[in-house]
Motif scaffolding. Structure first.
Motif, PDB file in Angstrom:
ATOM      1  N   MET A   1      23.457   1.916  54.429  1.00  0.00           N
ATOM      2  CA  MET A   1      24.995   1.756  52.941  1.00  0.00           C
ATOM      3  C   MET A   1      25.553   2.447  52.145  1.00  0.00           C
ATOM      4  O   MET A   1      26.729   2.588  51.227  1.00  0.00           O
ATOM      5  N   ASN A   2      25.124   3.674  52.895  1.00  0.00           N
ATOM      6  CA  ASN A   2      25.993   4.340  51.862  1.00  0.00           C
ATOM      7  C   ASN A   2      27.896   5.067  52.810  1.00  0.00           C
ATOM      8  O   ASN A   2      29.010   4.644  51.839  1.00  0.00           O
ATOM      9  N   TRP A   3      27.980   3.815  54.125  1.00  0.00           N
ATOM     10  CA  TRP A   3      29.056   4.133  54.012  1.00  0.00           C
ATOM     11  C   TRP A   3      30.296   2.545  53.068  1.00  0.00           C
ATOM     12  O   TRP A   3      31.281   3.207  53.598  1.00  0.00           O
ATOM     13  N   LEU A   4      29.582   2.302  52.791  1.00  0.00           N
ATOM     14  CA  LEU A   4      30.106   1.182  52.458  1.00  0.00           C
ATOM     15  C   LEU A   4      30.592   1.830  50.791  1.00  0.00           C
ATOM     16  O   LEU A   4      31.981   0.946  50.625  1.00  0.00           O
ATOM     17  N   LEU A   5      29.671   2.406  50.245  1.00  0.00           N
ATOM     18  CA  LEU A   5      30.380   3.713  49.218  1.00  0.00           C
ATOM     19  C   LEU A   5      31.380   4.348  49.581  1.00  0.00           C
ATOM     20  O   LEU A   5      32.221   3.953  48.894  1.00  0.00           O
ATOM     21  N   VAL A   6      31.817   4.754  50.904  1.00  0.00           N
ATOM     22  CA  VAL A   6      32.485   5.238  51.045  1.00  0.00           C
ATOM     23  C   VAL A   6      34.219   4.837  51.274  1.00  0.00           C
ATOM     24  O   VAL A   6      35.253   4.801  51.205  1.00  0.00           O
ATOM     25  N   ILE A   7      33.859   3.539  52.192  1.00  0.00           N
ATOM     26  CA  ILE A   7      34.710   2.643  52.021  1.00  0.00           C
ATOM     27  C   ILE A   7      35.060   1.890  51.147  1.00  0.00           C
ATOM     28  O   ILE A   7      36.837   1.898  50.916  1.00  0.00           O
ATOM     29  N   ILE A   8      34.456   2.042  49.725  1.00  0.00           N
ATOM     30  CA  ILE A   8      34.836   0.946  48.149  1.00  0.00           C
ATOM     31  C   ILE A   8      35.838   2.617  48.062  1.00  0.00           C
ATOM     32  O   ILE A   8      36.877   2.189  47.714  1.00  0.00           O
ATOM     33  N   GLY A   9      35.648   3.401  47.995  1.00  0.00           N
ATOM     34  CA  GLY A   9      36.459   4.625  47.271  1.00  0.00           C
ATOM     35  C   GLY A   9      37.862   4.543  48.481  1.00  0.00           C
ATOM     36  O   GLY A   9      38.655   4.943  47.787  1.00  0.00           O
ATOM     37  N   ALA A  10      37.587   4.508  49.797  1.00  0.00           N
ATOM     38  CA  ALA A  10      39.177   4.914  49.865  1.00  0.00           C
ATOM     39  C   ALA A  10      40.166   3.653  50.033  1.00  0.00           C
ATOM     40  O   ALA A  10      41.120   4.179  49.634  1.00  0.00           O
ATOM     41  N   MET A  11      38.957   2.450  49.764  1.00  0.00           N
ATOM     42  CA  MET A  11      40.002   0.941  49.200  1.00  0.00           C
ATOM     43  C   MET A  11      40.859   1.717  47.987  1.00  0.00           C
ATOM     44  O   MET A  11      42.000   0.744  47.392  1.00  0.00           O
ATOM     45  N   VAL A  12      40.711   2.135  46.864  1.00  0.00           N
ATOM     46  CA  VAL A  12      40.854   2.111  45.718  1.00  0.00           C
ATOM     47  C   VAL A  12      41.808   3.514  45.756  1.00  0.00           C
ATOM     48  O   VAL A  12      43.080   3.572  45.425  1.00  0.00           O
ATOM     49  N   GLY A  13      41.290   5.270  46.400  1.00  0.00           N
ATOM     50  CA  GLY A  13      42.214   5.755  46.941  1.00  0.00           C
ATOM     51  C   GLY A  13      43.515   5.977  47.719  1.00  0.00           C
ATOM     52  O   GLY A  13      44.489   6.329  46.911  1.00  0.00           O
ATOM     53  N   ALA A  14      43.132   5.213  48.808  1.00  0.00           N
ATOM     54  CA  ALA A  14      44.303   4.859  49.217  1.00  0.00           C
ATOM     55  C   ALA A  14      45.585   4.128  48.753  1.00  0.00           C
ATOM     56  O   ALA A  14      46.630   5.416  48.711  1.00  0.00           O
ATOM     57  N   PRO A  15      46.037   3.050  48.665  1.00  0.00           N
ATOM     58  CA  PRO A  15      46.794   3.130  47.625  1.00  0.00           C
ATOM     59  C   PRO A  15      46.874   3.541  46.435  1.00  0.00           C
ATOM     60  O   PRO A  15      48.462   3.620  45.883  1.00  0.00           O
ATOM     61  N   LEU A  16      46.194   4.571  45.939  1.00  0.00           N
ATOM     62  CA  LEU A  16      46.577   4.748  44.649  1.00  0.00           C
ATOM     63  C   LEU A  16      47.205   5.967  45.182  1.00  0.00           C
ATOM     64  O   LEU A  16      48.187   5.861  44.132  1.00  0.00           O
ATOM     65  N   ARG A  17      46.805   6.310  45.937  1.00  0.00           N
ATOM     66  CA  ARG A  17      47.821   7.454  46.256  1.00  0.00           C
ATOM     67  C   ARG A  17      48.900   6.964  47.038  1.00  0.00           C
ATOM     68  O   ARG A  17      50.303   8.034  46.252  1.00  0.00           O
ATOM     69  N   TYR A  18      48.940   6.199  47.303  1.00  0.00           N
ATOM     70  CA  TYR A  18      50.684   5.521  47.405  1.00  0.00           C
ATOM     71  C   TYR A  18      51.408   5.517  46.362  1.00  0.00           C
ATOM     72  O   TYR A  18      52.734   5.684  46.582  1.00  0.00           O
ATOM     73  N   LEU A  19      50.911   4.067  46.030  1.00  0.00           N
ATOM     74  CA  LEU A  19      51.761   4.311  44.543  1.00  0.00           C
ATOM     75  C   LEU A  19      51.525   4.948  43.473  1.00  0.00           C
ATOM     76  O   LEU A  19      52.917   5.445  43.303  1.00  0.00           O
ATOM     77  N   THR A  20      50.804   6.063  43.110  1.00  0.00           N
ATOM     78  CA  THR A  20      51.272   6.854  42.198  1.00  0.00           C
ATOM     79  C   THR A  20      52.586   8.528  43.390  1.00  0.00           C
ATOM     80  O   THR A  20      53.297   8.871  42.205  1.00  0.00           O
ATOM     81  N   ASP A  21      51.919   8.340  44.307  1.00  0.00           N
ATOM     82  CA  ASP A  21      53.572   8.992  45.556  1.00  0.00           C
ATOM     83  C   ASP A  21      54.640   8.363  44.708  1.00  0.00           C
ATOM     84  O   ASP A  21      55.853   9.540  44.324  1.00  0.00           O
ATOM     85  N   ARG A  22      54.990   7.437  45.137  1.00  0.00           N
ATOM     86  CA  ARG A  22      56.246   6.790  44.799  1.00  0.00           C
ATOM     87  C   ARG A  22      56.999   7.144  44.041  1.00  0.00           C
ATOM     88  O   ARG A  22      57.760   6.949  43.338  1.00  0.00           O
ATOM     89  N   ALA A  23      55.981   6.472  42.968  1.00  0.00           N
ATOM     90  CA  ALA A  23      55.883   6.485  40.946  1.00  0.00           C
ATOM     91  C   ALA A  23      56.996   7.411  40.328  1.00  0.00           C
ATOM     92  O   ALA A  23      57.932   8.093  39.844  1.00  0.00           O
ATOM     93  N   VAL A  24      55.708   8.653  41.315  1.00  0.00           N
ATOM     94  CA  VAL A  24      56.429  10.006  40.924  1.00  0.00           C
ATOM     95  C   VAL A  24      57.369  10.355  41.733  1.00  0.00           C
ATOM     96  O   VAL A  24      58.287  11.460  41.194  1.00  0.00           O
ATOM     97  N   GLN A  25      57.588  10.038  43.302  1.00  0.00           N
ATOM     98  CA  GLN A  25      58.416  10.991  43.348  1.00  0.00           C
ATOM     99  C   GLN A  25      60.726  10.120  43.234  1.00  0.00           C
ATOM    100  O   GLN A  25      61.340  10.763  42.952  1.00  0.00           O
ATOM    101  N   LEU A  26      59.930   8.582  42.377  1.00  0.00           N
ATOM    102  CA  LEU A  26      61.307   7.864  41.723  1.00  0.00           C
ATOM    103  C   LEU A  26      61.595   9.002  41.096  1.00  0.00           C
ATOM    104  O   LEU A  26      62.864   8.427  40.702  1.00  0.00           O
ATOM    105  N   ARG A  27      61.053   9.588  40.413  1.00  0.00           N
ATOM    106  CA  ARG A  27      61.525  10.377  38.965  1.00  0.00           C
ATOM    107  C   ARG A  27      62.408  11.256  39.593  1.00  0.00           C
ATOM    108  O   ARG A  27      62.101  11.786  38.377  1.00  0.00           O
ATOM    109  N   HIS A  28      62.038  11.528  40.441  1.00  0.00           N
ATOM    110  CA  HIS A  28      63.001  12.891  40.308  1.00  0.00           C
ATOM    111  C   HIS A  28      63.429  12.862  41.586  1.00  0.00           C
ATOM    112  O   HIS A  28      62.781  12.392  43.208  1.00  0.00           O
ATOM    113  N   ASP A  29      64.984  13.795  41.316  1.00  0.00           N
ATOM    114  CA  ASP A  29      65.760  13.622  42.021  1.00  0.00           C
ATOM    115  C   ASP A  29      65.549  15.199  42.799  1.00  0.00           C
ATOM    116  O   ASP A  29      66.948  15.938  42.957  1.00  0.00           O
ATOM    117  N   THR A  30      64.742  15.368  43.820  1.00  0.00           N
ATOM    118  CA  THR A  30      65.383  16.283  44.715  1.00  0.00           C
ATOM    119  C   THR A  30      64.461  16.315  45.777  1.00  0.00           C
ATOM    120  O   THR A  30      63.027  14.937  46.437  1.00  0.00           O
TER     121      THR A  30
END
Length: 125
Positions: A1-30
């Protein structure tokens, strides 16, 4: 069941990474990759906190898999950092490329150290 914990964490981390990256980058014109820097430093801080809590006996191996391997593994991104640095060099933005390397390594290590130090202060061994 350890693999399930990794999958669940990644299911949160991957979209969080994408959304955070986009939100931060949109605020900076560089061309500087602020979004990637933010997610990598944040992930380093979280991983440092988790490592400190684990070494003090306040975090379980299951939490390490869920948050450390799953969430932080999907949230942080060395490959994107490398690619964005290479693109900065290729487009003639050598100063930004060097600044990205120095800032990412320094801030990432500093955040991890700060996380461990904070956890050890809160949960002494």
């Amino acid at each position: 069941m350890n693999w399930l914990l990794v999958i669940i964490g990644a299911m949160v981390g991957a979209p969080l990474r994408y959304l955070t990256d986009r939100a931060v980058q949109l605020r900076h014109d560089t061309v500087f990759p602020w979004g990637t820097l933010v997610v990598n430093v944040t992930g380093s801080l979280v991983l440092g906190l988790l490592a400190g809590a684990t070494s003090a006996g306040h975090a379980s191996p299951q939490l390490q898999l869920l948050i450390g391997t799953g969430l932080c593994g999907a949230l942080t991104t060395y490959s994107t950092f490398s690619y964005e640095t290479l693109r900065l060099i290729e487009t003639g933005a050598g100063f930004y490329a060097a600044a990205n390397v120095v800032a990412s390594v320094t801030a990432g290590l500093g955040a991890a150290f700060a996380g461990v130090s904070f956890a050890e202060a809160v949960w002494p061994r």
